[in-house]
Design an enzyme around this catalytic site. Structure first.
Site, mmCIF file in Angstrom:
data_model
loop_
_atom_site.group_PDB
_atom_site.id
_atom_site.type_symbol
_atom_site.label_atom_id
_atom_site.label_comp_id
_atom_site.label_asym_id
_atom_site.label_seq_id
_atom_site.Cartn_x
_atom_site.Cartn_y
_atom_site.Cartn_z
ATOM 1 N N PRO A 376 0.821 -1.216 0.000
ATOM 2 C CA PRO A 376 0.000 0.000 0.000
ATOM 3 C C PRO A 376 0.855 1.267 0.000
ATOM 4 C CG PRO A 376 -0.696 -1.545 1.709
ATOM 5 C CD PRO A 376 0.598 -2.045 1.197
ATOM 6 N N SER A 377 0.296 2.353 -0.519
ATOM 7 C CA SER A 377 0.988 3.645 -0.520
ATOM 8 C C SER A 377 1.238 4.114 0.909
ATOM 9 C CB SER A 377 0.148 4.694 -1.258
ATOM 10 O OG SER A 377 -0.026 4.329 -2.599
ATOM 11 N N GLY A 378 2.339 4.825 1.087
ATOM 12 C CA GLY A 378 2.662 5.378 2.401
ATOM 13 C C GLY A 378 3.259 4.371 3.363
ATOM 14 N N GLY A 380 6.371 3.236 3.298
ATOM 15 C CA GLY A 380 7.785 3.481 3.565
ATOM 16 C C GLY A 380 8.714 2.933 2.496
ATOM 17 N N THR A 382 9.666 4.163 -0.551
ATOM 18 C CA THR A 382 10.632 5.136 -1.068
ATOM 19 C C THR A 382 11.677 5.479 -0.005
ATOM 20 O OG1 THR A 382 8.975 6.058 -2.576
ATOM 21 C CG2 THR A 382 10.874 7.439 -2.077
ATOM 22 N N GLU A 505 8.779 3.371 -9.203
ATOM 23 C CA GLU A 505 7.572 3.647 -10.005
ATOM 24 C C GLU A 505 7.932 4.281 -11.343
ATOM 25 O OE1 GLU A 505 4.558 2.853 -9.389
ATOM 26 O OE2 GLU A 505 4.558 2.269 -7.293
#
Length: 585
Positions: A376-378, A380, A382, A505
Site C-alpha cells: 500500500p501507498s505510504g 515506507g 521510497t 515507479e
C-alpha cells in the site's frame, strides 16, 4: 529588555569581528589600500593648513601663487590616493565575498538531505547572495572608512587644539550629545535590520517555492492566493523599511541641527575673535574645515554602525550553515563494490520521534537479480531507497553489502555505484547531452552517449529534434514529454553503468505506448544487474526473482509471485483487484 537587546548587539558584533578575522584576507591589497586611505586622510588634514596660509596671504600685501600651486597639488594627491583606495577596497570586498560564496556553496552542496527537508531553497539562496552582500557592503564601504574616520577625527582635534583650544572645547561639547542620540537609535536599528533580513529571507523562500512550481500554481488557479502571500511579504518589508526610514529621519535632522548650531557658534565666536585680532581669518577658515573633517566621519560612522549591525546579523546566519555537519564525502572508506547480497538487518528509521516510518525491517537483496517491493501507498517503500542511498542513517540496525556495513564505504563511491530512476526523474536546465552525462567526471564521447540513448529507446526522438543532443530542454526538462524525460533518465543510468539499480515507479505515470518503450529500456538496463523495483502495478514485476510486500513500515511477506499469491492475503487481494488472477493463478 533593552539590556538584553544591547547584550545581543554586542555579542553579534563580537561574533562578526571573530568571523572577519577567520576570513582569508588578501593581505597585500589590504595593506596597500590602507596606506592609500591613510594618505588620503593625511592630505585631507593638510588642506586646511595650506588654505589657512593662502587666506592669510590674500589678506596681506602679496599674493602667493606658490600657495595655490601647493593646494592644487594636495587636492590632486588626495583625489588620486582616494580613487585607488576605493578601487582596491572594492576589489578586496569582491574577493572576500567570492571566497565566502565559494565556501558557502560548496558547504551547502555537501549538507545532508535532512537539511533541505527543513529549509526552503529560497532561504538558502538568500544566505549565499544577500547575506554575503551585506558583508561585501561592510568591507567595501565602511570597514576601512571607520579606521580613517577615527584618524581624521583625532588628527583634526589635534590640529584644532594647536590652532585654538578654546574653540575646540566648544566643538567637543557636541560629541556627547551626538553619542546620546545615536546609541539608543542604533540599538533600534539593529533590531529592525535583523527583522528585515529575516523577512527578506522568508520572502526569497516564498519566491523560490512558488516560481519553481509555477505549473502547479497555474494548474490549480492559485495565482490569487500566491499573490496575497507575496503581497504580505512585500508589505512586511515595506513596513520595516519605513521604520528604518523613521529612525534615519530622526538621526539626520538632529545631527544637522547640532552641526549647524556648532557652526553658528564657531562662526560667531570666531568672527568676534578675528575682529579683536586674536585670531587670523585664515585660522578661522582652517578651524571650519577641520570642523567638517570631524563632522563628516561622525555622520559616516552612523551609517557604518547600521552596516555593522546588518553584517552582524548576516554573519550569524552564515555561521549557522557553516557550523552544520557535512556528509562524510571524500573522507576515505572502501572503494570496491562486491558481488554480494545487500542486507537490511533489523533497520528502523523515523523522520521525527513521533512516527516511525521503518520498523525493525530485515530482508536480503540477492546480487544480479531483480527484487520488487510492493504494498500500500505510504508504507515506507521510497524511504527504503533513501536509506540505501545513505541520504539518511538508520535509527537502529544496519545495512550491509555482504558482511561490510554501508557506512564503511566511501560515500561518494557508494552513490556512484547506484543508479536511480524515479517516477519523475529530475532533469536540469541544459542540453540533452549534458543531462545524459550528468554526474560523470570525465568528458564523454558522443558515441557513448548515443549508445546509451539507443539502449534507452531515446535516440529516435532525440534525432527528430532540431538540435539533436544539443537541444535545450528548459527548466526541469519541461520542453519534453514525461516518457521522453524517463528515457533520458534511463540513458543517464545506463551510461553510469551502476552496480545497483533502484527503480521507483518508473513507468506508473506514462501512457501505454511510452510505457512499452520504457519497459524495453528497463529490461536492457536491468539485465545481469542487481535491481530493486518499487511498483504498485504488479504486471510490471510479476516475473521478479523476489517480491517483498511492505506495509506500515514492516515486511509482511517475501517470495515469488506464486508464493505470495498463495500465502499472503493482502497481496492476493491486490493481484485480484488488478485483474491478474486468471492470467497468473
Amino acid at each position: 529588555m533593552k539590556r538584553d537587546e544591547s547584550k545581543a548587539s554586542r555579542s553579534s558584533l563580537r561574533s562578526l569581528w571573530a568571523f572577519l578575522q577567520s576570513i582569508h584576507w588578501p593581505r597585500k591589497l589590504v595593506i596597500i589600500a590602507l596606506i592609500l586611505a591613510l594618505a588620503e586622510t593625511f592630505f585631507k588634514l593638510a588642506v586646511p593648513l595650506f588654505t589657512m596660509r593662502l587666506v592669510d596671504g590674500l589678506t596681506g600685501e602679496t599674493f602667493q601663487w606658490q600657495g595655490i600651486a601647493i593646494l592644487i597639488t594636495v587636492f590632486l594627491l588626495q583625489g588620486i590616493s582616494g580613487g585607488f583606495s576605493y578601487y582596491l577596497l572594492s576589489k578586496i570586498g569582491e574577493t572576500i565575498v567570492k571566497q565566502l560564496r565559494n565556501r558557502l556553496w560548496g558547504h551547502v552542496l555537501r549538507l545532508p538531505v535532512s537539511y533541505f527537508d527543513s529549509h526552503e531553497t529560497g532561504q538558502t539562496m538568500s544566505r549565499i547572495t544577500q547575506d554575503t552582500g551585506a558583508l561585501k557592503n561592510l568591507i567595501t564601504g565602511h570597514l576601512i572608512n571607520v579606521i580613517t574616520g577615527i584618524i581624521s577625527i583625532i588628527g583634526s582635534i589635534a590640529f584644532l587644539l594647536v590652532l585654538d583650544w578654546k574653540m575646540t572645547l566648544i566643538m567637543l561639547t557636541s560629541v556627547p550629545v551626538m553619542l546620546l542620540i545615536i546609541r539608543p537609535l542604533g540599538a533600534m536599528m539593529y533590531k529592525i535590520s535583523r527583522r528585515t533580513q529575516d523577512e527578506t529571507s522568508n520572502f526569497s523562500g516564498l519566491l523560490g517555492r512558488t516560481l519553481s512550481e509555477i505549473r502547479l500554481v497555474k494548474s490549480f488557479h492559485a495565482e490569487n492566493k500566491e499573490e496575497v502571500k507575496g503581497n504580505n511579504g512585500i508589505d512586511s518589508l515595506y513596513t520595516l523599511g519605513l521604520k528604518e526610514a523613521k529612525i534615519l529621519s530622526i538621526i539626520s535632522p538632529v545631527m544637522t541641527f547640532i552641526i549647524m548650531a556648532v557652526l553658528v557658534v564657531i562662526l560667531g565666536y570666531g568672527g568676534v575673535r578675528v575682529s579683536e585680532g586674536a585670531l587670523s581669518a585664515g585660522t578661522l577658515v582652517a578651524i571650519i574645515f577641520y570642523l567638517f573633517q570631524i563632522i563628516v566621519p561622525f555622520t559616516q560612522m552612523a551609517s557604518s554602525f547600521t552596516a555593522f549591525q546588518k553584517a552582524a546579523g548576516a554573519t550569524e546566519r552564515i555561521q549557522e550553515i557553516i557550523k552544520m555537519s557535512l556528509e562524510p564525502l571524500d573522507q576515505g572508506g572502501l572503494k570496491e563494490w562486491s558481488n554480494d547480497p545487500l542486507h537490511f538487518n533489523r533497520v528502523s528509521f523515523s523522520y521525527s520521534k513521533e512516527q516511525h516510518i521503518i520498523k525493525d525491517v530485515s530482508f536480503t537483496i540477492p546480487p544480479g537479480k531483480t527484487t520488487a517491493i510492493t504494498g500500500p501507498s505510504g508504507g515506507g517503500k521510497t524511504t527504503l531507497f533513501a536509506l540505501i542511498e545513505q541520504f539518511y542513517q538508520p535509527d537502529a540496525g544496519e545495512i550491509l553489502l555482504g558482511e561490510r556495513p554501508a557506512e564503511a564505504f566511501d560515500l561518494a563511491f557508494w552513490r556512484k555505484s547506484i543508479g536511480y530512476v524515479s517516477q519523475e526523474s529530475p532533469l536540469l536546465s541544459g542540453t540533452i547531452y549534458e543531462n545524459i552525462c550528468y554526474g560523470l567526471d570525465e568528458s564523454v564521447p558522443m558515441e557513448r552517449v548515443v549508445e546509451a540513448a539507443v539502449l534507452a529507446n531515446a535516440h529516435p526522438f532525440i534525432e527528430d529534434l532540431a538540435d539533436g543532443y544539443q537541444t535545450e530542454i528548459g527548466e526541469r526538462g519541461m520542453k519534453l514529454s514525461g516518457g521522453q524525460r524517463q528515457r533520458i533518465a534511463i540513458a543517464r543510468a545506463l551510461i553510469a553503468d551502476p552496480e545497483l539499480l533502484l527503480l521507483d515507479e518508473a513507468t506508473s505515470s506514462l501512457d501505454a505506448a511510452s510505457e512499452n518503450l520504457i519497459q524495453e529500456a528497463l529490461i536492457k538496463l536491468m539485465e545481469g544487474r542487481t535491481s530493486v523495483v518499487i511498483a504498485h502495478r504488479l504486471s510490471t514485476v510479476l516475473h521478479a526473482d523476489q517480491i517483498i510486500f511492505f506495509e506500515n513500515g514492516e515486511v509482511t511477506g517475501t517470495g515469488t509471485h506464486e508464493e505470495l499469491y498463495d500465502q499472503h492475503a493482502m497481496y492476493r487481494d491486490l493481484v485480484n483487484s488488478q485483474g491478474l488472477q486468471k492470467a497468473n493463478s
